[in-house]
Design a protein around this motif. Structure first.
Motif, PDB file in Angstrom:
ATOM      1  N   VAL A   1      -9.706   7.082  -2.190  1.00  0.00           N
ATOM      2  CA  VAL A   1     -10.416   5.751  -1.218  1.00  0.00           C
ATOM      3  C   VAL A   1      -9.299   5.410  -0.993  1.00  0.00           C
ATOM      4  O   VAL A   1      -8.873   4.972  -0.151  1.00  0.00           O
ATOM      5  CB  VAL A   1     -11.516   5.277  -1.903  1.00  0.00           C
ATOM      6  CG1 VAL A   1     -12.217   4.054  -1.296  1.00  0.00           C
ATOM      7  CG2 VAL A   1     -13.082   6.500  -1.930  1.00  0.00           C
TER       8      VAL A   1
ATOM      9  N   ARG B   1      -6.889   5.869   1.267  1.00  0.00           N
ATOM     10  CA  ARG B   1      -6.820   6.350   2.545  1.00  0.00           C
ATOM     11  C   ARG B   1      -7.384   4.739   3.626  1.00  0.00           C
ATOM     12  O   ARG B   1      -6.544   4.896   4.108  1.00  0.00           O
ATOM     13  CB  ARG B   1      -8.446   6.989   2.524  1.00  0.00           C
ATOM     14  CG  ARG B   1      -8.305   8.489   2.811  1.00  0.00           C
ATOM     15  CD  ARG B   1      -8.511   8.895   3.852  1.00  0.00           C
ATOM     16  NE  ARG B   1      -7.762  10.388   4.158  1.00  0.00           N
ATOM     17  CZ  ARG B   1      -9.097  11.337   4.155  1.00  0.00           C
ATOM     18  NH1 ARG B   1     -10.060  11.499   4.172  1.00  0.00           N
ATOM     19  NH2 ARG B   1      -8.675  12.612   4.733  1.00  0.00           N
ATOM     20  N   LEU B   2      -8.166   3.659   2.616  1.00  0.00           N
ATOM     21  CA  LEU B   2      -8.352   1.943   3.464  1.00  0.00           C
ATOM     22  C   LEU B   2      -7.210   1.620   3.723  1.00  0.00           C
ATOM     23  O   LEU B   2      -6.947   1.169   4.518  1.00  0.00           O
ATOM     24  CB  LEU B   2      -9.124   1.720   2.249  1.00  0.00           C
ATOM     25  CG  LEU B   2     -10.611   2.619   2.386  1.00  0.00           C
ATOM     26  CD1 LEU B   2     -11.468   1.436   1.300  1.00  0.00           C
ATOM     27  CD2 LEU B   2     -11.260   2.485   3.767  1.00  0.00           C
TER      28      LEU B   2
ATOM     29  N   ASN C   1      -4.282   2.930   4.668  1.00  0.00           N
ATOM     30  CA  ASN C   1      -3.730   2.912   5.951  1.00  0.00           C
ATOM     31  C   ASN C   1      -4.567   3.601   6.960  1.00  0.00           C
ATOM     32  O   ASN C   1      -4.410   4.038   7.906  1.00  0.00           O
ATOM     33  CB  ASN C   1      -3.091   4.260   5.424  1.00  0.00           C
ATOM     34  CG  ASN C   1      -1.768   4.153   4.541  1.00  0.00           C
ATOM     35  OD1 ASN C   1      -1.098   3.522   4.511  1.00  0.00           O
ATOM     36  ND2 ASN C   1      -1.354   5.386   3.662  1.00  0.00           N
ATOM     37  N   SER C   2      -5.849   2.108   7.291  1.00  0.00           N
ATOM     38  CA  SER C   2      -6.431   2.719   8.438  1.00  0.00           C
ATOM     39  C   SER C   2      -6.590   0.798   9.015  1.00  0.00           C
ATOM     40  O   SER C   2      -5.874   0.146   8.079  1.00  0.00           O
ATOM     41  CB  SER C   2      -7.924   3.228   7.481  1.00  0.00           C
ATOM     42  OG  SER C   2      -8.049   1.747   6.453  1.00  0.00           O
ATOM     43  N   ARG C   3      -7.612   1.361   9.896  1.00  0.00           N
ATOM     44  CA  ARG C   3      -7.865  -0.305  10.362  1.00  0.00           C
ATOM     45  C   ARG C   3      -8.426  -0.988   9.553  1.00  0.00           C
ATOM     46  O   ARG C   3      -8.190  -2.893   9.360  1.00  0.00           O
ATOM     47  CB  ARG C   3      -9.260   0.223  11.564  1.00  0.00           C
ATOM     48  CG  ARG C   3      -9.330  -0.743  11.993  1.00  0.00           C
ATOM     49  CD  ARG C   3     -10.691  -0.338  13.280  1.00  0.00           C
ATOM     50  NE  ARG C   3     -11.592  -1.532  13.906  1.00  0.00           N
ATOM     51  CZ  ARG C   3     -12.317  -2.288  13.782  1.00  0.00           C
ATOM     52  NH1 ARG C   3     -13.177  -1.369  12.421  1.00  0.00           N
ATOM     53  NH2 ARG C   3     -13.069  -2.420  14.235  1.00  0.00           N
ATOM     54  N   VAL C   4      -9.351  -0.943   8.088  1.00  0.00           N
ATOM     55  CA  VAL C   4     -10.075  -1.400   7.206  1.00  0.00           C
ATOM     56  C   VAL C   4      -8.969  -2.037   6.973  1.00  0.00           C
ATOM     57  O   VAL C   4      -9.026  -3.609   6.575  1.00  0.00           O
ATOM     58  CB  VAL C   4     -10.823  -1.127   6.775  1.00  0.00           C
ATOM     59  CG1 VAL C   4     -11.687  -1.718   5.779  1.00  0.00           C
ATOM     60  CG2 VAL C   4     -12.120  -0.014   7.796  1.00  0.00           C
TER      61      VAL C   4
ATOM     62  N   ARG D   1      -5.781  -2.183   7.001  1.00  0.00           N
ATOM     63  CA  ARG D   1      -4.728  -2.968   7.937  1.00  0.00           C
ATOM     64  C   ARG D   1      -4.941  -4.581   8.012  1.00  0.00           C
ATOM     65  O   ARG D   1      -5.138  -5.369   8.052  1.00  0.00           O
ATOM     66  CB  ARG D   1      -4.764  -2.500   9.442  1.00  0.00           C
ATOM     67  CG  ARG D   1      -2.772  -1.822   9.487  1.00  0.00           C
ATOM     68  CD  ARG D   1      -2.900  -1.507  10.546  1.00  0.00           C
ATOM     69  NE  ARG D   1      -3.929  -0.697  11.318  1.00  0.00           N
ATOM     70  CZ  ARG D   1      -3.934   0.467  11.461  1.00  0.00           C
ATOM     71  NH1 ARG D   1      -3.084   1.710  10.907  1.00  0.00           N
ATOM     72  NH2 ARG D   1      -5.518   0.761  12.422  1.00  0.00           N
TER      73      ARG D   1
ATOM     74  N   TRP E   1      -7.285  -6.153   6.190  1.00  0.00           N
ATOM     75  CA  TRP E   1      -7.549  -6.785   4.899  1.00  0.00           C
ATOM     76  C   TRP E   1      -5.433  -6.883   5.087  1.00  0.00           C
ATOM     77  O   TRP E   1      -5.665  -8.410   4.411  1.00  0.00           O
ATOM     78  CB  TRP E   1      -7.722  -5.954   3.963  1.00  0.00           C
ATOM     79  CG  TRP E   1      -9.175  -4.851   3.152  1.00  0.00           C
ATOM     80  CD1 TRP E   1      -9.751  -6.351   4.062  1.00  0.00           C
ATOM     81  CD2 TRP E   1      -9.750  -4.408   3.535  1.00  0.00           C
ATOM     82  NE1 TRP E   1     -11.438  -5.330   4.184  1.00  0.00           N
ATOM     83  CE2 TRP E   1     -11.396  -4.200   3.350  1.00  0.00           C
ATOM     84  CE3 TRP E   1      -9.414  -2.802   2.533  1.00  0.00           C
ATOM     85  CZ2 TRP E   1     -11.451  -3.439   2.786  1.00  0.00           C
ATOM     86  CZ3 TRP E   1      -9.931  -2.114   1.500  1.00  0.00           C
ATOM     87  CH2 TRP E   1     -11.249  -2.344   2.048  1.00  0.00           C
TER      88      TRP E   1
ATOM     89  N   SER F   1     -16.391  -6.957   2.543  1.00  0.00           N
ATOM     90  CA  SER F   1     -16.282  -5.677   2.932  1.00  0.00           C
ATOM     91  C   SER F   1     -15.376  -5.487   1.437  1.00  0.00           C
ATOM     92  O   SER F   1     -15.748  -4.757   0.611  1.00  0.00           O
ATOM     93  CB  SER F   1     -15.666  -5.129   3.772  1.00  0.00           C
ATOM     94  OG  SER F   1     -14.170  -5.419   4.524  1.00  0.00           O
TER      95      SER F   1
ATOM     96  N   LEU G   1     -16.482  -3.720  -1.842  1.00  0.00           N
ATOM     97  CA  LEU G   1     -15.419  -2.692  -2.841  1.00  0.00           C
ATOM     98  C   LEU G   1     -14.698  -2.706  -3.773  1.00  0.00           C
ATOM     99  O   LEU G   1     -14.532  -1.687  -5.013  1.00  0.00           O
ATOM    100  CB  LEU G   1     -14.298  -1.852  -1.703  1.00  0.00           C
ATOM    101  CG  LEU G   1     -14.687  -0.947  -1.327  1.00  0.00           C
ATOM    102  CD1 LEU G   1     -15.449  -0.335  -0.406  1.00  0.00           C
ATOM    103  CD2 LEU G   1     -13.656  -0.275  -0.170  1.00  0.00           C
TER     104      LEU G   1
ATOM    105  N   MET H   1       3.960  -6.834   6.819  1.00  0.00           N
ATOM    106  CA  MET H   1       3.610  -5.610   7.406  1.00  0.00           C
ATOM    107  C   MET H   1       4.588  -5.032   8.305  1.00  0.00           C
ATOM    108  O   MET H   1       5.261  -6.422   9.026  1.00  0.00           O
ATOM    109  CB  MET H   1       2.431  -6.172   8.170  1.00  0.00           C
ATOM    110  CG  MET H   1       1.139  -6.404   7.215  1.00  0.00           C
ATOM    111  SD  MET H   1      -0.299  -6.431   8.427  1.00  0.00           S
ATOM    112  CE  MET H   1      -1.101  -5.481   8.735  1.00  0.00           C
TER     113      MET H   1
ATOM    114  N   ILE I   1      -2.858  -4.483  14.657  1.00  0.00           N
ATOM    115  CA  ILE I   1      -3.906  -5.090  14.307  1.00  0.00           C
ATOM    116  C   ILE I   1      -4.702  -6.357  15.313  1.00  0.00           C
ATOM    117  O   ILE I   1      -5.982  -5.529  15.411  1.00  0.00           O
ATOM    118  CB  ILE I   1      -3.025  -7.083  13.548  1.00  0.00           C
ATOM    119  CG1 ILE I   1      -2.682  -6.222  12.178  1.00  0.00           C
ATOM    120  CG2 ILE I   1      -4.437  -7.597  13.176  1.00  0.00           C
ATOM    121  CD1 ILE I   1      -3.989  -5.691  10.511  1.00  0.00           C
TER     122      ILE I   1
ATOM    123  N   ALA J   1     -13.119   5.611   7.316  1.00  0.00           N
ATOM    124  CA  ALA J   1     -11.713   5.931   6.921  1.00  0.00           C
ATOM    125  C   ALA J   1     -10.967   6.646   5.657  1.00  0.00           C
ATOM    126  O   ALA J   1     -10.732   7.481   5.130  1.00  0.00           O
ATOM    127  CB  ALA J   1     -11.212   4.487   6.343  1.00  0.00           C
TER     128      ALA J   1
ATOM    129  N   GLU K   1      -6.643   6.260  15.440  1.00  0.00           N
ATOM    130  CA  GLU K   1      -5.635   5.933  14.505  1.00  0.00           C
ATOM    131  C   GLU K   1      -4.173   6.098  15.576  1.00  0.00           C
ATOM    132  O   GLU K   1      -3.328   5.549  15.705  1.00  0.00           O
ATOM    133  CB  GLU K   1      -5.459   6.326  13.333  1.00  0.00           C
ATOM    134  CG  GLU K   1      -3.968   6.054  12.515  1.00  0.00           C
ATOM    135  CD  GLU K   1      -4.761   4.727  11.493  1.00  0.00           C
ATOM    136  OE1 GLU K   1      -5.737   4.251  11.988  1.00  0.00           O
ATOM    137  OE2 GLU K   1      -3.646   4.348  10.762  1.00  0.00           O
TER     138      GLU K   1
END
Ligand SMILES: Nc1ncnc2c1ncn2[C@@H]1O[C@H](COP(=O)(O)OP(=O)(O)O)[C@@H](O)[C@H]1O
Ligand SMILES: [Mg+2]
Lengths: 414, 270
Positions: free
Chosen positions: A265, A268-269, A271-274, A276, A278, A301, A305, B107, B115, B128, B139
């Motif tokens: 998890v 996955r998170l 490397n995701s929109r969420v 990034r 963070w 979040s 989490l 980053m 972003i 995700a 993505e």
């Protein structure tokens, strides 16, 4: 040669400092004072050696820095071992497979029906791996300091203890409930501290952790007070009776599965929109909101989490130990989990796992050194922070696959 | 004033009577400014004139003490955005860069731009984790859009580099790409040429005009480089001590005695 002189000075200074502690001993039985001069010599030699090595390393590091700074192309960081591993999918899959295999065989290999101490130690360590990975989301990825993280762990543990003892709910029923309870408390804590940063954030989260512990200690009627709650049922295995060793091994596999899920998890998170969002929040809050990221939602979040995993780990902890009391949820434990994240390398999954295992297993197996183990432990931490302040593993840069072709072929203005 | 009648295009941003106080200090004092579609508008003035504060009020970083900031969105609606959160304002279509560069240093260059796609995508935590088709599609889209933007500002070859390793000029261009990724109708640039050499400034000049023409974005620009400002802007607003002292076309501004005295000074007399 100034090194030698300074090291000599430091050695003498330490001999002087430790004189009353290491040399003089009052034997209360024979009413005599013992003078253990040999200890003094040892302290002197050790302090001298350490001081000399210390200065040597500092100098070497400075030289290395200067070399890097003088290089014409400083932007080419040398790829680390972990980076190479991540860049090579075949190799990384093999390493992963090997690690999984070892993890699966481990409990059978190190235990007998009488002695399964190592399995139990490993279960405790893996519980802290989950905690480390959970806090890694809050602190490592989103950059939100949390000094009271262990409170969510306590929430999970007490949720299971109370539900199992009071309502007879089973382990598998309580596991998600514990996670959700942790998450709820994460949101509850998250709201008031949305606007806080740095020191203030540290103080409020610290306070939250302490409040939780004080409530657990003093609300005897519900939480059993300082005595805690005993007789918490172990995880049930389809109703089959298990002996002690099998129970431990069964719990081991449960935590191992949880660790795997957490890794999956988080990965996955990350490397995701969420994820990034963070990281952007961690890097620069103002730029982050100015680029359209909802700060409140992102922060909440991250807290929720992080707390979720602590809640899950808490349930397993309670089930594994049969017994919980507030002493398992002190500030020291929060600090320990935080140390795992910082030592491992903020945001790095592999680093946090290694650091968690090391920080949990080292003190356990250093028990042989009795009173010195915390000393060794402290020394290791100080050394780490001086020589690898960025943590064990860092500098992992994610490379994306992109289409380098020009898409704008229909664009006239070239 | 006189110049405003000649300005074409639909009105996008309408600021009137904007005032911002910091305790006893009035950093922006009753400033009004309109921006129309397709325009490059420059905001100039000596250091400490309140230009950055003006930007911060318009983009929601500060809530103005008094005054109105209104935007006219593409669907024809008019919205008052005073006191709205910065991320909402960005979502409505205004994006900015910062005078003191604010990138995400740890980053990569590509991630920095990605972003900017955040407010145009909607992948949730569950998406995700489960790897839903939406997550995969967004993505892909984010990566491709961001990469194309990097190409546009000439940073495609350093896409995988950490943004902290870029040169000063490249960092400023990266900030522009990141802002563009939010699909703004108005781009606000705070001293984009600061710290650039003449060659880089010249390239920036071209980049800004190209963005206006190709992306169909209006631009509000704070800049000290007079050559750049006079070259590319359609309309100029001059501030001094928080007050707006003149507005007009570059030609009018050049000839305005107040401006010459306050800002251009000896340069204009020479
Ligand atoms: N957050 C703040 N708090 C107090 N004073 C501020 C703040 N931001 C800007 N100022 C003051 O407002 C005035 C205008 O600053 P600024 O907008 O940065 O000027 P410019 O961008 O035109 O150089 C300055 O006197 C500055 O000190
Ligand atoms: Mg400024």
């Amino acid at each position: 040669m100034s090194h030698l002189k300074r090291s000599l000075g430091i050695g003498l200074w330490f001999m002087f400092l430790t004189l009353p502690l290491m040399v003089v001993r009052v034997n209360t039985v024979s009413r005599e004072v013992e003078w253990r001069w040999s200890n003094l010599v040892w302290v002197g030699i050790c302090a001298f050696a350490i001081a000399w090595f210390w200065q040597f390393s500092i100098e070497r590091r400075a030289a290395q820095r200067a070399k890097v700074a003088a290089e014409p192309h400083p932007e080419k960081d040398r790829p680390s071992l972990a980076q190479r591993l991540a860049d090579d999918p075949v190799l990384s899959r093999r390493v992963l497979l090997a690690a999984a295999l070892i993890a699966l065989i481990f409990p059978w290999a190190v235990s007998t029906t009488q002695n399964f101490y190592h399995v139990n130690v490993m279960v405790s360590a893996l519980i802290f791996v989950v905690l480390g990975l959970g806090l890694n989301i809050t602190v490592g990825l989103a950059g939100l300091l949390d000094l009271g993280y262990i409170a969510f762990f306590a929430v999970g543990a007490y949720t299971y203890a109370l539900l199992a003892k009071g309502f007879g709910l089973g382990f598998w029923m309580c596991l998600p409930l514990g996670g959700v309870m942790g998450m709820l408390f994460g949101v509850v804590l998250g709201f008031p501290i949305l606007r806080l940063r740095g020191d203030y954030l540290a103080i409020v989260t610290l306070g939250f952790g302490s409040i939780t512990k004080i409530v657990l200690e003093n609300w005897d009627t519900v939480f059993g007070g300082a005595a805690g709650i005993a007789g918490i049922p172990r995880p049930d295995f389809f109703g089959l009776p298990l002996d002690g060793r099998e129970k431990s091994i069964y719990t081991y596999y449960i935590v191992l599965a949880l660790v795997a899920v957490t890794i999956f998890v988080t990965n996955r998170l990350k490397n995701s929109r969420v994820g990034r969002a963070w990281m952007a929040l961690r890097e620069d809050e103002i730029a982050c909101v100015a680029m359209g990221v909802d700060m409140a939602r992102t922060k909440l979040s991250a807290y929720a989490l992080g707390a979720f995993w602590a809640g899950l780990a808490g349930v397993i902890f309670a089930a594994h130990n049969n017994f919980i009391n507030p002493d398992s949820f002190t500030f020291m434990d929060s600090a320990m989990v935080l140390a795992m994240v910082v030592l491992g390398g903020m945001g790095s999954i592999l680093g946090v796992i290694i650091a968690s295992l090391a920080l949990k297993l080292l003190p356990e197996y250093l028990r042989a050194f009795a009173e010195y183990r915390m000393l060794v432990f402290g020394a290791v931490m100080v050394l780490m922070m001086i020589f690898r302040p960025q943590g064990l593993i860092n500098n992992m840069r994610r490379k994306y696959e992109y289409d380098t072709a020009d898409v704008e072929s229909n664009d006239g203005g070239k | 004033m006189a110049a405003s009648s000649t300005r074409g295009g639909k009105k996008l941003l309408e600021v009137s009577g904007l005032t911002m106080d910091f305790g006893g200090l009035r950093a922006v004092d009753n400033v009004g400014l309109d921006i129309h579609a397709g325009e490059i508008v420059a905001l100039i003035g000596p250091n400490g004139a309140g230009k950055t504060t003006f930007f911060n009020c318009v983009t929601g970083i500060y809530t103005p003490t008094t005054g109105d900031v209104r935007i006219h969105t593409a669907d024809g609606a008019t919205r008052r955005i005073n006191g709205m959160k910065p991320n909402r304002i960005t979502g409505l279509g205004m994006a900015r860069t910062f005078q003191n560069i604010r990138l995400f240093p740890a980053m990569t260059v590509l991630e920095n731009v990605m972003i900017g796609r955040h407010c145009r995508t909607g992948t949730t935590i569950l998406d995700a984790i489960l790897g839903t088709s939406r997550s995969a599609r967004e993505e892909r889209e984010s990566i491709d859009t961001s990469y194309q933007l990097l190409k546009k500002v000439g940073l495609a070859d350093v896409a995988d580099e950490y943004s902290r390793n870029l040169s000063y000029g490249a960092q400023r261009r990266l900030e522009i790409a990141r802002a563009l990724a939010t699909e703004p109708f108005l781009l606000l640039l705070d001293e984009p040429a600061a710290g650039m050499n003449p060659q880089e400034t010249h390239e920036l000049d071209e980049l800004i005009t190209r963005i206006r023409d190709e992306e169909n974005v209006a631009i509000l620009l704070i800049e000290h480089d007079m050559k750049l400002v006079m070259n590319i802007s359609d309309h100029i607003c001059v501030m001094e001590y928080g007050k707006e002292i003149a507005q007009g076309t570059p030609k009018e501004i050049k000839e305005n005695p107040k401006v010459i005295e306050a800002y251009l000074g000896e340069e204009a007399h020479a």
